[in-house]
Design an enzyme around this catalytic site. Structure first.
Site, short mmCIF file in Angstrom:
data_model
loop_
_atom_site.label_atom_id
_atom_site.label_comp_id
_atom_site.label_asym_id
_atom_site.label_seq_id
_atom_site.Cartn_x
_atom_site.Cartn_y
_atom_site.Cartn_z
N ARG A 1 9.77 5.26 15.03
CA ARG A 1 9.23 5.16 13.67
C ARG A 1 8.69 3.74 13.43
O ARG A 1 7.66 3.54 12.83
CB ARG A 1 10.28 5.52 12.62
CG ARG A 1 9.72 5.34 11.22
CD ARG A 1 10.53 5.86 10.04
NE ARG A 1 11.84 6.34 10.28
CZ ARG A 1 12.96 5.59 10.26
NH1 ARG A 1 12.90 4.30 10.00
NH2 ARG A 1 14.12 6.13 10.48
N TYR B 1 -12.69 7.12 -3.78
CA TYR B 1 -12.33 8.33 -3.02
C TYR B 1 -11.35 9.16 -3.88
O TYR B 1 -10.41 8.61 -4.45
CB TYR B 1 -11.67 7.90 -1.71
CG TYR B 1 -11.09 9.06 -0.94
CD1 TYR B 1 -11.92 10.00 -0.35
CD2 TYR B 1 -9.71 9.22 -0.81
CE1 TYR B 1 -11.38 11.07 0.35
CE2 TYR B 1 -9.17 10.29 -0.11
CZ TYR B 1 -10.02 11.21 0.47
OH TYR B 1 -9.48 12.27 1.15
N ASP C 1 -10.98 -1.03 0.86
CA ASP C 1 -11.05 0.21 1.65
C ASP C 1 -12.39 0.16 2.40
O ASP C 1 -13.45 0.33 1.81
CB ASP C 1 -10.96 1.42 0.72
CG ASP C 1 -11.07 2.75 1.46
OD1 ASP C 1 -11.56 2.76 2.61
OD2 ASP C 1 -10.67 3.78 0.88
N LYS D 1 -11.91 8.73 10.02
CA LYS D 1 -13.35 8.81 9.89
C LYS D 1 -14.04 8.11 11.09
O LYS D 1 -13.92 8.58 12.19
CB LYS D 1 -13.77 8.23 8.54
CG LYS D 1 -12.88 8.71 7.36
CD LYS D 1 -12.97 10.19 7.08
CE LYS D 1 -11.92 10.71 6.10
NZ LYS D 1 -11.80 10.01 4.83
C1 PLP Z 1 -10.81 9.94 3.79
C2 PLP Z 1 -10.71 8.72 2.99
C3 PLP Z 1 -9.47 8.22 2.57
C4 PLP Z 1 -8.16 8.94 2.87
O1 PLP Z 1 -7.87 8.95 4.23
P1 PLP Z 1 -7.06 10.14 4.97
O2 PLP Z 1 -7.08 9.70 6.38
O3 PLP Z 1 -7.81 11.40 4.70
O4 PLP Z 1 -5.70 10.18 4.37
C5 PLP Z 1 -9.45 7.04 1.84
N1 PLP Z 1 -10.59 6.39 1.52
C6 PLP Z 1 -11.80 6.85 1.90
C7 PLP Z 1 -13.03 6.09 1.52
C8 PLP Z 1 -11.90 8.02 2.63
O5 PLP Z 1 -13.11 8.48 2.98
#
Ligand code: PLP
Length: 379
Positions: free
Chosen positions: A46, A98, A170, A195
């Site tokens: 973990r 998001y 982000d 992504k």
């Molecule tokens: C997809 C996404 C998230 C969340 O990420 P997950 O891996 O789906 O939990 C946060 N911010 C942005 C800009 C995203 O596109």
């Protein structure tokens, strides 16, 4: 080392026991100790795992950061950052977030006494009027999702530094190939690794990258105590995906540019959102802080109601109608019913997330096939 070399090598060395070039998948939950506490730095998976550790070093290197932490999802990473806060603290964030981030802030952390200000950040100076002695965090996304607004990271970071506020960016949409927020003054970079970083639509993962040692210790404590950490198999898949990040991003940007230009003059397209256009409201900031403009494009369909928008969204043959983005395959998404369903209509309308909006994640297929698909779907 330059970006592509780091993407392939950072954090990775031939396996000491066999010489294996690729970091092995250490599929183990625990580690042998010769006597209590006498171990090789690994106790329980973990908290630490060798495959994940190699990945975290590579992720940190790509953001020019000292430390990296991988989480089992992007939301897991965001959750850990928010747990740095205490009841009474205030957060300033964008009004075009998001959907899952908005949901977590309003439905989870608001209940723990944290106050959020969702504001327009097209002008960074706008942030100043929301700062008070309780402001502990500024959270920005740029480009924003789905309307591709650009926030000036350097300008916001100048404000956060003067006021002793943590700045988290982000960086999912840009990826570290296009933009490095830490170099522009951010304290923490957050990614949905799901992504562009993973890049193959086969893993859900998140990450945080940062420089400050004390902040890293606090975040590592939350990471280990709360336990939203990814397993070795997923860590391996992302290490593998990262090796082509620079090649993929180049292709995403090239295809994105051609598609944006094609759609700009298309008779069925009303608005188009892509930071590469010189008439984008913050094009100059995008040019200053990004190396290129990426493969994320949103459009609104001229005169289309929800039914017509659904018809068009369902008529693609190469683009797949699906949530998510950043993979090698092109995706099309209807934010109002898919990724942004958890944001109330009144809030969506304010930022232009309307029923006739479609978001494209342009993949790396041959451009002729993508253009042909758009042509037939929009005919
Ligand atoms: C997809 C996404 C998230 C969340 O990420 P997950 O891996 O789906 O939990 C946060 N911010 C942005 C800009 C995203 O596109």
């Amino acid at each position: 080392m330059k970006f592509g070399t780091k993407a392939i090598h950072a954090g990775q060395e031939p396996d000491p026991s066999t010489g294996a070039i690729m970091t092995p998948i250490y599929q183990t939950s625990t580690y042998w100790q010769k006597s209590p506490g006498d171990n090789k730095g690994f106790e329980y998976s973990r908290g630490t795992n060798p495959t994940r550790k190699a990945l975290e070093s590579c992720l940190a290197a790509l953001e020019n950061a000292k430390h990296g932490l991988a989480f089992s999802s992007g939301m897991g990473a965001t959750d850990a950052v928010m747990k740095l806060l205490s009841p009474g603290d205030e957060v300033i964030t964008g009004d075009d977030l998001y959907g899952g981030t908005y949901r977590m802030f309003t439905k989870i952390f608001a209940n723990y006494g944290i106050k959020f200000h969702f504001i327009n950040m097209n002008d960074a100076q706008n942030v100043k009027q929301y700062i008070n002695q309780n402001t502990k965090m500024i959270w920005i996304e740029t480009p924003t999702n789905p309307t591709m607004q650009i926030v000036d990271i350097e300008a916001v970071s100048a404000i956060s530094k003067v006021n002793n506020i943590l700045l988290t960016v982000d960086n999912t949409f840009a990826s570290p190939y296009l933009q490095n927020p830490i170099d522009l003054g951010a304290d923490i970079v957050m990614h949905s690794v799901t992504k562009y970083l993973g890049g193959h639509s086969d893993v859900v993962m998140g990450a945080l990258m940062l420089n400050d040692d004390d902040l890293y210790k606090r975040l590592w404590f939350i990471y280990n105590a709360c336990g939203a950490t990814p397993g070795p198999m997923d860590s391996f898949l992302v290490l593998r995906g990262l090796k082509t990040l620079h090649l993929r991003m180049k292709a995403h940007c090239e295809n994105g540019r051609q598609i944006a230009e094609y759609l700009k003059t298309h008779p069925k397209v009303d608005k188009i959102y892509w930071p590469g256009f010189t008439d984008h409201p913050n094009h100059n900031i995008a040019k200053k802080q990004m190396r290129d403009f990426g493969g994320m494009i949103s459009i609104t369909l001229k005169g289309a109601d929800l039914k017509e928008t659904f018809r068009i969204a369902s008529s693609f043959k190469v683009f797949s109608l699906a949530e998510s983005l950043g993979g090698v395959e092109s995706l099309i998404n209807h934010p109002v019913t898919m990724t942004h369903g958890s944001i109330p209509k009144s809030e969506r309308d304010k930022v232009g997330v309307t029923d006739n909006l479609l978001r494209l994640s342009v993949g790396v297929e041959d451009i002729e096939d993508l253009l042909d698909d758009l042509k037939q779907a929009l005919s």
